[in-house]
Design an enzyme around this catalytic site. Structure first.
Site, PDB file in Angstrom:
ATOM      1  N   GLY A   1     -60.632  33.181  -5.145  1.00  0.00           N
ATOM      2  CA  GLY A   1     -61.870  33.388  -4.391  1.00  0.00           C
ATOM      3  C   GLY A   1     -62.717  34.463  -5.061  1.00  0.00           C
TER       4      GLY A   1
ATOM      5  N   LEU B   1     -66.660  38.267  -0.389  1.00  0.00           N
ATOM      6  CA  LEU B   1     -65.857  39.499  -0.330  1.00  0.00           C
ATOM      7  C   LEU B   1     -65.601  40.054  -1.731  1.00  0.00           C
ATOM      8  CD1 LEU B   1     -64.236  41.418   1.532  1.00  0.00           C
ATOM      9  CD2 LEU B   1     -62.235  40.019   1.041  1.00  0.00           C
ATOM     10  N   ALA B   2     -65.294  39.154  -2.660  1.00  0.00           N
ATOM     11  CA  ALA B   2     -65.021  39.599  -4.033  1.00  0.00           C
ATOM     12  C   ALA B   2     -66.273  40.248  -4.628  1.00  0.00           C
ATOM     13  CB  ALA B   2     -64.579  38.410  -4.885  1.00  0.00           C
ATOM     14  N   ARG B   3     -67.424  39.637  -4.385  1.00  0.00           N
ATOM     15  CA  ARG B   3     -68.655  40.157  -5.000  1.00  0.00           C
ATOM     16  C   ARG B   3     -69.143  41.431  -4.310  1.00  0.00           C
ATOM     17  NH1 ARG B   3     -72.701  37.108  -4.182  1.00  0.00           N
ATOM     18  NH2 ARG B   3     -71.646  35.671  -2.788  1.00  0.00           N
TER      19      ARG B   3
ATOM     20  N   ARG C   1     -62.618  27.178  -7.441  1.00  0.00           N
ATOM     21  CA  ARG C   1     -62.729  25.784  -7.870  1.00  0.00           C
ATOM     22  C   ARG C   1     -63.907  25.560  -8.807  1.00  0.00           C
ATOM     23  NH1 ARG C   1     -63.120  23.298  -2.084  1.00  0.00           N
ATOM     24  NH2 ARG C   1     -64.488  25.084  -2.100  1.00  0.00           N
TER      25      ARG C   1
ATOM     26  N   LYS D   1     -57.715  39.397   6.218  1.00  0.00           N
ATOM     27  CA  LYS D   1     -57.830  38.959   7.596  1.00  0.00           C
ATOM     28  C   LYS D   1     -58.738  37.728   7.633  1.00  0.00           C
ATOM     29  CE  LYS D   1     -61.819  40.815   9.918  1.00  0.00           C
ATOM     30  NZ  LYS D   1     -62.423  41.631  10.917  1.00  0.00           N
TER      31      LYS D   1
ATOM     32  N   HIS E   1     -58.167  45.860  13.659  1.00  0.00           N
ATOM     33  CA  HIS E   1     -58.685  47.198  13.357  1.00  0.00           C
ATOM     34  C   HIS E   1     -58.452  48.208  14.492  1.00  0.00           C
ATOM     35  CE1 HIS E   1     -60.418  45.111  10.075  1.00  0.00           C
ATOM     36  NE2 HIS E   1     -61.428  44.598  10.739  1.00  0.00           N
TER      37      HIS E   1
ATOM     38  N   LYS F   1     -71.113  43.821  19.089  1.00  0.00           N
ATOM     39  CA  LYS F   1     -72.220  43.578  18.162  1.00  0.00           C
ATOM     40  C   LYS F   1     -73.538  43.832  18.874  1.00  0.00           C
ATOM     41  CE  LYS F   1     -69.731  40.657  15.125  1.00  0.00           C
ATOM     42  NZ  LYS F   1     -69.567  41.549  14.004  1.00  0.00           N
TER      43      LYS F   1
HETATM   44  P1  NAP Z   1     -66.505  32.847   0.690  1.00  0.00           P
HETATM   45  O1  NAP Z   1     -67.727  33.612   0.354  1.00  0.00           O
HETATM   46  O2  NAP Z   1     -66.643  31.536   1.397  1.00  0.00           O
HETATM   47  O3  NAP Z   1     -65.701  32.626  -0.657  1.00  0.00           O
HETATM   48  C1  NAP Z   1     -64.566  31.806  -0.724  1.00  0.00           C
HETATM   49  C2  NAP Z   1     -64.050  31.832  -2.145  1.00  0.00           C
HETATM   50  O4  NAP Z   1     -62.893  31.003  -2.204  1.00  0.00           O
HETATM   51  C3  NAP Z   1     -65.012  31.282  -3.172  1.00  0.00           C
HETATM   52  O5  NAP Z   1     -64.834  31.947  -4.391  1.00  0.00           O
HETATM   53  C4  NAP Z   1     -64.563  29.826  -3.297  1.00  0.00           C
HETATM   54  O6  NAP Z   1     -65.015  29.310  -4.533  1.00  0.00           O
HETATM   55  C5  NAP Z   1     -63.063  30.012  -3.208  1.00  0.00           C
HETATM   56  N1  NAP Z   1     -62.351  28.801  -2.745  1.00  0.00           N
HETATM   57  C6  NAP Z   1     -62.628  28.032  -1.672  1.00  0.00           C
HETATM   58  N2  NAP Z   1     -61.742  27.009  -1.597  1.00  0.00           N
HETATM   59  C7  NAP Z   1     -60.906  27.150  -2.641  1.00  0.00           C
HETATM   60  C8  NAP Z   1     -59.783  26.404  -3.098  1.00  0.00           C
HETATM   61  N3  NAP Z   1     -59.363  25.293  -2.474  1.00  0.00           N
HETATM   62  N4  NAP Z   1     -59.140  26.841  -4.191  1.00  0.00           N
HETATM   63  C9  NAP Z   1     -59.542  27.954  -4.861  1.00  0.00           C
HETATM   64  N5  NAP Z   1     -60.598  28.693  -4.473  1.00  0.00           N
HETATM   65  C10 NAP Z   1     -61.270  28.295  -3.376  1.00  0.00           C
HETATM   66  O7  NAP Z   1     -65.504  33.696   1.591  1.00  0.00           O
HETATM   67  P2  NAP Z   1     -65.381  35.294   1.654  1.00  0.00           P
HETATM   68  O8  NAP Z   1     -66.386  35.791   2.633  1.00  0.00           O
HETATM   69  O9  NAP Z   1     -65.377  35.856   0.304  1.00  0.00           O
HETATM   70  O10 NAP Z   1     -63.973  35.459   2.377  1.00  0.00           O
HETATM   71  C11 NAP Z   1     -62.747  35.284   1.686  1.00  0.00           C
HETATM   72  C12 NAP Z   1     -61.606  35.666   2.644  1.00  0.00           C
HETATM   73  O11 NAP Z   1     -61.730  37.028   3.008  1.00  0.00           O
HETATM   74  C13 NAP Z   1     -61.607  34.891   3.953  1.00  0.00           C
HETATM   75  O12 NAP Z   1     -60.282  34.738   4.392  1.00  0.00           O
HETATM   76  C14 NAP Z   1     -62.339  35.821   4.908  1.00  0.00           C
HETATM   77  O13 NAP Z   1     -61.966  35.602   6.242  1.00  0.00           O
HETATM   78  C15 NAP Z   1     -61.834  37.158   4.422  1.00  0.00           C
HETATM   79  N6  NAP Z   1     -62.719  38.286   4.706  1.00  0.00           N
HETATM   80  C16 NAP Z   1     -63.996  38.300   4.258  1.00  0.00           C
HETATM   81  C17 NAP Z   1     -64.799  39.408   4.519  1.00  0.00           C
HETATM   82  C18 NAP Z   1     -66.213  39.484   4.007  1.00  0.00           C
HETATM   83  O14 NAP Z   1     -66.856  40.518   4.213  1.00  0.00           O
HETATM   84  N7  NAP Z   1     -66.726  38.481   3.359  1.00  0.00           N
HETATM   85  C19 NAP Z   1     -64.294  40.488   5.250  1.00  0.00           C
HETATM   86  C20 NAP Z   1     -62.970  40.447   5.694  1.00  0.00           C
HETATM   87  C21 NAP Z   1     -62.190  39.344   5.409  1.00  0.00           C
HETATM   88  P3  NAP Z   1     -65.097  27.701  -4.809  1.00  0.00           P
HETATM   89  O15 NAP Z   1     -65.824  27.121  -3.649  1.00  0.00           O
HETATM   90  O16 NAP Z   1     -65.789  27.597  -6.119  1.00  0.00           O
HETATM   91  O17 NAP Z   1     -63.685  27.241  -4.875  1.00  0.00           O
END
Ligand code: NAP
Length: 484
Positions: A17, A22-24, A51, A148, A240, A331
């Site tokens: 991901g 989250l990564a970015r 992917r 989470k 939390h 919120k």
């Molecule tokens: P996101 O923006 O939707 O990103 C999902 C990532 O997963 C993308 O890089 C996507 O790229 C990849 N992905 C999706 N399906 C995949 C598969 N089958 N195989 C390999 N890679 C796959 O989600 P996110 O916000 O970063 O959240 C990621 C996780 O962190 C989630 O569990 C979320 O609940 C948790 N989280 C997020 C935040 C936040 O602030 N964003 C905070 C707390 C927790 P491709 O579509 O190219 O595969």
């Protein structure tokens, strides 16, 4: 004062991901900051996986933009960013497919720490764990980091734990709760257990009650449909707020080590009493002239999901019997603030007479904004005219106390990722802790669902529903003002 940099071993960190939000926003800008602080070994590498078709250059461009957007402005030095990006690689992988795994295996080095960050939907955790094992990419020393939400109830949390446990030992699993990575949260432990002053008073005899508040000003916006499946209890309280409650309420661990700390936290969760419904207030924000209501944001005019919740919790043990822990989160509230307030009892007798006024001591631990602690103490109002008492804060905001060093305090994600590399699980949740938290939460959620409880409306940008204020008022107490 020069901050101490604890060296970490060389590592390959794979972020599944790696192109996601989250990564970015957090993970890669955080790693960049650690790189700038000299905490990344010379050959350490970060491998993004998702992917989408992308090569190393494309991934580096994506992350350059992310750092510029999300890292602090004064951290953005083109030369440093360029050097950091050289550490980045990318592999196209579908968690559910077979392609790409051999490429990843070929890329990984032996003899370094191997860590795998699952920054993807939890439904993929089991697939990733299985394939890392099948393709012999992970070994007995490898670590996995999971995000989470860790389940939506006890059954799903158990299933997630089982999916991971099939391939990894508990000592290899790092369940992240970024609240535990916050400087103030760790400072809470330093204040409690590093000073003689507080611990003797830290019990039902001297503490009147404790308030834990996590207030946000944002609504659910574009995430409405997703959020509507969880609500404030699942999204914030189960993880939390309960983690904060555990750290405040736990017995002193014998050492600041993973299982000593986590054993004590688990005992707190297991000692939580059931809550009757008079001590739970759920709310939904109303529309304003210009903004939508929660139900409109959620896309469901009949939604019964809460965007706000307040609870009165009791802990059945000798230390805390009868002392309420009031928790609230929501919120579209008046201000963005997270704090824990320990409200001590009044002095048993006033030698100055009731006219002088009586004030309780309050220790406030602020998580955001302006991380720091304040102890409210009572002094004499200066000047003539007799003995009148006033409150003054003994303030220790990190920015003031630490000067420039405060700028260098790592963000929660930075610290936690480095703890993964060091192999230190102290600030991560253990599987049984998460399950115990759900075991306590489930009956409360089932209870309001069975009652068809409808959340109370509250004005957007207010302090929350009136009923939450009444809940404390009935006990002769009041919430602290929600303010920045
Ligand atoms: P996101 O923006 O939707 O990103 C999902 C990532 O997963 C993308 O890089 C996507 O790229 C990849 N992905 C999706 N399906 C995949 C598969 N089958 N195989 C390999 N890679 C796959 O989600 P996110 O916000 O970063 O959240 C990621 C996780 O962190 C989630 O569990 C979320 O609940 C948790 N989280 C997020 C935040 C936040 O602030 N964003 C905070 C707390 C927790 P491709 O579509 O190219 O595969």
């Amino acid at each position: 004062m020069v901050s101490r940099v604890i060296p970490v071993d060389d590592f390959d960190l794979v972020i599944f991901g790696g192109t996601g939000d989250l990564a970015r926003r957090k993970i890669l800008p955080g790693l960049y900051r650690r790189f700038c602080s000299g905490q990344m070994p010379e050959h350490a590498r970060i491998i993004g996986a998702a992917r989408g078709e992308m090569d190393d250059a494309g991934f580096r461009d994506l992350i350059r933009d992310a750092i510029k957007e999300f890292a602090k402005k004064n951290d953005c030095d083109d030369e440093k960013i360029g050097a950091f990006l050289q550490r980045l690689h990318f592999v196209t992988i579908d968690a559910k497919g077979e392609g790409g795994w051999s490429d990843l295996r070929d890329l990984m080095r032996d003899g370094v720490v191997k860590a795998f960050y699952f920054s993807v939907a939890p439904s993929l955790f089991g697939d990733l764990a299985k394939r890392l094992h099948e393709f012999q990419i992970a070994d007995d020393e490898s670590r996995i980091v999971v995000e989470k939400p860790f389940g939506r109830d006890l059954a799903t949390a158990k299933a997630l734990n089982a999916g991971l446990a099939a391939h990894f030992d508990e000592t290899q699993i790092y369940r992240i709760d970024h609240y535990l990575g916050k400087e103030t949260v760790q400072n809470l432990m330093a204040v409690r257990f590093g000073n003689i002053l507080f611990e003797p008073l830290w019990n039902a005899q001297y503490v009147d009650h404790i308030q834990i508040t996590v207030a946000e000003t944002v609504g659910v916006g574009g995430r409405g449909e997703y959020y509507d499946k969880s609500g404030a209890m699942r999204d914030m309280v189960q993880n939390h707020l309960m983690q904060l409650l555990c750290l405040i309420a736990m017995e002193p661990p014998s050492r600041f080590e993973p299982d000593s700390v986590r054993d004590e936290k688990l005992k707190v969760i297991r000692a939580l009493e059931d809550i009757d419904h008079h001590h739970i207030v759920r709310g939904q924000y109303d529309a304003t002239d210009t903004e939508q209501s929660y139900r409109e944001d959620a896309g469901d005019p009949r939604s019964r999901t809460e965007s706000y919740i307040a609870l009165r919790c009791l802990i059945s043990n000798w230390r805390w019997a009868g002392t309420p822990f009031y928790l609230r989160t929501g919120k579209k509230l008046k201000a963005r603030t997270s704090e824990i307030a320990v409200v001590f009892k009044d002095a048993p007798h006033s030698i100055f007479g009731e006219d002088a006024g009586r004030h309780a001591n309050v220790l406030t631990i602020r998580l955001q904004p302006n991380e720091g602690m304040t102890l409210k103490v009572t002094i004499k109002e200066p000047g003539p005219g007799g003995m009148r008492l006033i409150d003054v804060p003994l303030d220790m905001s990190f920015a003031d106390a630490l000067g420039e060093e405060a700028d260098d305090i790592p963000d929660a994600y930075e610290r936690l990722i480095m703890d993964v590399i060091r192999g230190n699980q102290t600030l991560f949740m253990r599987g049984d802790e998460v399950e115990a938290a759900w075991a306590w939460t489930d009956p409360l959620i089932n209870g309001w669902e069975a009652r068809n409880d409808v959340p109370k409306l509250y004005d957007a940008y207010s302090s929350g529903p009136e009923d939450a204020a009444m809940m404390l008022h009935r006990e002769g107490r009041r919430w602290r003002e929600v303010k920045e």
